[in-house]
Design a protein around this motif. Structure first.
Motif, PDB file in Angstrom:
ATOM      1  N   PHE A   1       0.855  -1.181   0.000  1.00 35.82           N
ATOM      2  CA  PHE A   1       0.000   0.000   0.000  1.00 35.82           C
ATOM      3  C   PHE A   1       0.896   1.237   0.000  1.00 35.82           C
ATOM      4  O   PHE A   1       2.065   1.172   0.399  1.00 35.82           O
ATOM      5  CB  PHE A   1      -0.905   0.024   1.234  1.00 35.82           C
ATOM      6  CG  PHE A   1      -1.884  -1.124   1.295  1.00 35.82           C
ATOM      7  CD1 PHE A   1      -3.206  -0.944   0.916  1.00 35.82           C
ATOM      8  CD2 PHE A   1      -1.483  -2.383   1.734  1.00 35.82           C
ATOM      9  CE1 PHE A   1      -4.114  -2.002   0.973  1.00 35.82           C
ATOM     10  CE2 PHE A   1      -2.379  -3.441   1.784  1.00 35.82           C
ATOM     11  CZ  PHE A   1      -3.695  -3.253   1.406  1.00 35.82           C
ATOM     12  N   VAL A   2       0.330   2.350  -0.436  1.00 35.84           N
ATOM     13  CA  VAL A   2       1.061   3.618  -0.433  1.00 35.84           C
ATOM     14  C   VAL A   2       0.189   4.681   0.214  1.00 35.84           C
ATOM     15  O   VAL A   2      -1.010   4.770  -0.079  1.00 35.84           O
ATOM     16  CB  VAL A   2       1.447   4.058  -1.861  1.00 35.84           C
ATOM     17  CG1 VAL A   2       1.982   5.488  -1.854  1.00 35.84           C
ATOM     18  CG2 VAL A   2       2.492   3.115  -2.450  1.00 35.84           C
ATOM     19  N   MET A   3       0.795   5.476   1.089  1.00 34.51           N
ATOM     20  CA  MET A   3       0.125   6.648   1.639  1.00 34.51           C
ATOM     21  C   MET A   3       0.865   7.892   1.170  1.00 34.51           C
ATOM     22  O   MET A   3       2.094   7.937   1.191  1.00 34.51           O
ATOM     23  CB  MET A   3       0.080   6.584   3.168  1.00 34.51           C
ATOM     24  CG  MET A   3      -0.781   5.458   3.701  1.00 34.51           C
ATOM     25  SD  MET A   3      -1.012   5.519   5.504  1.00 34.51           S
ATOM     26  CE  MET A   3      -2.081   6.949   5.657  1.00 34.51           C
ATOM     27  N   LEU A   4       0.102   8.879   0.729  1.00 38.58           N
ATOM     28  CA  LEU A   4       0.659  10.153   0.246  1.00 38.58           C
ATOM     29  C   LEU A   4       0.065  11.257   1.095  1.00 38.58           C
ATOM     30  O   LEU A   4      -1.148  11.454   1.106  1.00 38.58           O
ATOM     31  CB  LEU A   4       0.309  10.338  -1.224  1.00 38.58           C
ATOM     32  CG  LEU A   4       0.964  11.503  -1.957  1.00 38.58           C
ATOM     33  CD1 LEU A   4       2.478  11.369  -1.948  1.00 38.58           C
ATOM     34  CD2 LEU A   4       0.447  11.572  -3.395  1.00 38.58           C
ATOM     35  N   MET A   5       0.938  11.980   1.812  1.00 37.64           N
ATOM     36  CA  MET A   5       0.471  12.922   2.827  1.00 37.64           C
ATOM     37  C   MET A   5       1.194  14.259   2.703  1.00 37.64           C
ATOM     38  O   MET A   5       2.423  14.285   2.609  1.00 37.64           O
ATOM     39  CB  MET A   5       0.748  12.342   4.224  1.00 37.64           C
ATOM     40  CG  MET A   5       0.022  11.048   4.495  1.00 37.64           C
ATOM     41  SD  MET A   5       0.761  10.086   5.848  1.00 37.64           S
ATOM     42  CE  MET A   5       2.104   9.299   4.938  1.00 37.64           C
ATOM     43  N   PRO A   6       0.448  15.367   2.683  1.00 37.08           N
ATOM     44  CA  PRO A   6       1.105  16.670   2.733  1.00 37.08           C
ATOM     45  C   PRO A   6       1.938  16.785   4.005  1.00 37.08           C
ATOM     46  O   PRO A   6       1.516  16.365   5.084  1.00 37.08           O
ATOM     47  CB  PRO A   6      -0.060  17.666   2.745  1.00 37.08           C
ATOM     48  CG  PRO A   6      -1.229  16.903   2.202  1.00 37.08           C
ATOM     49  CD  PRO A   6      -1.020  15.481   2.624  1.00 37.08           C
ATOM     50  N   ALA A   7       3.133  17.334   3.869  1.00 35.59           N
ATOM     51  CA  ALA A   7       4.041  17.476   5.023  1.00 35.59           C
ATOM     52  C   ALA A   7       4.321  18.952   5.252  1.00 35.59           C
ATOM     53  O   ALA A   7       4.818  19.639   4.360  1.00 35.59           O
ATOM     54  CB  ALA A   7       5.334  16.717   4.770  1.00 35.59           C
ATOM     55  N   GLY A   8       3.978  19.427   6.421  1.00 34.50           N
ATOM     56  CA  GLY A   8       4.291  20.812   6.790  1.00 34.50           C
ATOM     57  C   GLY A   8       5.683  20.907   7.376  1.00 34.50           C
ATOM     58  O   GLY A   8       6.623  20.256   6.919  1.00 34.50           O
ATOM     59  N   LYS A   9       5.842  21.699   8.424  1.00 39.37           N
ATOM     60  CA  LYS A   9       7.147  21.813   9.077  1.00 39.37           C
ATOM     61  C   LYS A   9       7.556  20.498   9.721  1.00 39.37           C
ATOM     62  O   LYS A   9       8.731  20.168   9.790  1.00 39.37           O
ATOM     63  CB  LYS A   9       7.096  22.932  10.121  1.00 39.37           C
ATOM     64  CG  LYS A   9       6.908  24.321   9.525  1.00 39.37           C
ATOM     65  CD  LYS A   9       6.916  25.391  10.608  1.00 39.37           C
ATOM     66  CE  LYS A   9       6.729  26.779   9.999  1.00 39.37           C
ATOM     67  NZ  LYS A   9       6.730  27.839  11.039  1.00 39.37           N
ATOM     68  N   GLN A  10       6.567  19.731  10.201  1.00 37.97           N
ATOM     69  CA  GLN A  10       6.842  18.437  10.804  1.00 37.97           C
ATOM     70  C   GLN A  10       6.101  17.352  10.018  1.00 37.97           C
ATOM     71  O   GLN A  10       4.888  17.431   9.863  1.00 37.97           O
ATOM     72  CB  GLN A  10       6.378  18.421  12.272  1.00 37.97           C
ATOM     73  CG  GLN A  10       7.168  19.346  13.184  1.00 37.97           C
ATOM     74  CD  GLN A  10       8.603  18.880  13.352  1.00 37.97           C
ATOM     75  OE1 GLN A  10       8.911  17.696  13.260  1.00 37.97           O
ATOM     76  NE2 GLN A  10       9.502  19.830  13.594  1.00 37.97           N
ATOM     77  N   PRO A  11       6.807  16.345   9.503  1.00 43.20           N
ATOM     78  CA  PRO A  11       6.135  15.260   8.781  1.00 43.20           C
ATOM     79  C   PRO A  11       5.154  14.544   9.695  1.00 43.20           C
ATOM     80  O   PRO A  11       5.352  14.463  10.914  1.00 43.20           O
ATOM     81  CB  PRO A  11       7.295  14.332   8.375  1.00 43.20           C
ATOM     82  CG  PRO A  11       8.518  15.182   8.430  1.00 43.20           C
ATOM     83  CD  PRO A  11       8.271  16.177   9.527  1.00 43.20           C
ATOM     84  N   PRO A  12       4.061  14.022   9.143  1.00 40.01           N
ATOM     85  CA  PRO A  12       3.082  13.291   9.962  1.00 40.01           C
ATOM     86  C   PRO A  12       3.732  12.059  10.601  1.00 40.01           C
ATOM     87  O   PRO A  12       4.595  11.423   9.994  1.00 40.01           O
ATOM     88  CB  PRO A  12       1.996  12.892   8.955  1.00 40.01           C
ATOM     89  CG  PRO A  12       2.655  12.998   7.612  1.00 40.01           C
ATOM     90  CD  PRO A  12       3.676  14.068   7.728  1.00 40.01           C
TER      91      PRO A  12
END
Length: 390
Positions: free
Chosen positions: A322-333
């Protein structure tokens, strides 16, 4: 040379042939006469005056045979059947498993043809290339972004350039991949619609293999890649992707489109990609049955959905991945922390051991290249699985 017998033998062959005597054209067959005028002139000039061993003209390889004052120039009809079979046997299983041909081919070509180095690049933008696969000195090298202007392959990407090129150099070049001297063979790769999507190349300081064999195999590989890769949709934003029938998650084609959209439209934003693999799913299928394996996949997919934030996306990459694609701000999720919680919850809910491993990578680590992003995440996934098995 028995010129009459020779011309009779070559008159009806599909291979263009030209016979020169003391630098003057004595005869040419019908296949040669059907070539465009500019190509005929190029072949004639090479046959009379060039010292180069081979000529590649309009994607066709020409060889020269000399006897006394006669010179025969003929398109190479050589077909390395054994090498083609070995190529197919090595490449097709990797394509079927989901590997990128641009990642798999350099190792295959280097080992099959005996060249010291091989590479496969895709176009990142008008000024840069993504070095997806790079095999050098019997080792896979890491992906990287290359400046097109300093690459020896730059001429492959110019208008009206030949799709196959042979270059030799004896002094250091600006290309960071190349040694101080050597011979380089390059082959442009186009998709089914004729759009340039990248190139393949092999090089060595002193090649031990036949240039004719190498050029033929590079051309064959380019045709295979062009036929294998789907044509680019006219409008990706309006394209509908079929969901996986078991987990109802979007699949690999939707992931590819999402990555391309991010790469082209949001280069200023950072994203975290996680490649997640269920460890031992084949063992679960073997010991507990296919029905239990399907239950594991569906339960796991559902839990991944529940840990997603509004802008996070999850895809079924294929099989147990599986792949998860997540927006990353100053700190990655905190994906790895979430995955640990899912592992514990899965084992409790299923009533038997469960473990999933992950490899993560940020867009900013790979200069915005989605190909490099996937390769880096996969490399870290393999490291994680090895550490878990230790």
């Amino acid at each position: 040379m028995k010129t009459r017998a020779l011309t009779q033998l070559l008159a009806t062959t599909s291979a263009p042939a030209l016979l020169l005597k003391e630098s003057s054209v004595q005869w040419s067959n019908e296949a040669f006469n059907e070539l465009p005028k500019s190509d005929r002139h190029q072949v004639e000039h090479w046959g009379r005056e060039s010292s180069d061993e081979l000529l590649v003209c309009a994607g066709t390889l020409f060889e020269r045979l000399i006897a006394g004052d006669h010179t025969l120039v003929i398109a190479s009809g050589h077909r390395a059947v054994a090498q083609q079979r070995q190529l197919m046997q090595a490449l097709i299983p990797q394509l079927q498993s989901g590997a990128s041909p641009f990642f798999a081919l350099p190792q295959i070509l280097s080992q099959l043809l005996g060249w010291q180095s091989a590479a496969a690049c895709t176009t990142l933008n008008t000024h840069q290339l993504t070095l997806v696969g790079h095999w050098h000195d019997r080792q896979q090298q890491p992906p990287q972004t290359l400046d097109l202007n300093t690459s020896l392959a730059a001429s492959l990407y110019t208008d009206h350039a030949g799709a196959t090129q042979v270059q030799e150099w004896s002094q250091p070049t600006r290309d960071p991949l190349l040694p101080e001297r050597g011979i380089w063979l390059g082959q442009r790769v186009e998709d089914a619609d004729g759009n340039m999507i990248g190139h393949l190349a092999v090089w060595d300081t002193e090649p031990q293999s036949s240039l004719a064999d190498s050029i033929h195999l590079l051309q064959l590989c380019a045709d295979l890649v062009g036929a294998w890769l789907p044509p680019k949709p006219a409008d990706d934003d309006n394209k509908t992707f079929a969901a996986d029938s078991l987990t109802h998650l979007p699949q690999r084609d939707a992931l590819d489109a999402a990555l391309e959209h991010i790469e082209q439209n949001h280069p200023e934003h950072d994203y975290l990609l996680a490649l997640i693999d269920i460890d031992g799913l084949s063992r679960i299928n073997a010991e507990l049955g296919q029905q239990e394996g399907d239950r594991v996949l569906c339960t796991f997919a559902d839990k991944l959905r529940h840990v997603c934030r509004p802008d996070d996306r999850v895809f079924r990459f294929g099989g147990d991945e599986f792949v998860m694609l997540m927006p990353a701000g100053k700190q990655p999720p905190p994906l790895l922390k979430r995955l640990g919680q899912i592992n514990r919850s899965m084992a409790e809910q299923l009533g038997h051991p469960f473990q999933a491993s992950a490899g993560t990578a940020l867009m900013t680590e790979v200069n915005g290249s989605s190909d490099e992003l996937m390769l880096l995440a996969d490399s870290r996934l393999q490291q994680s699985k090895k550490q878990g098995a230790a």
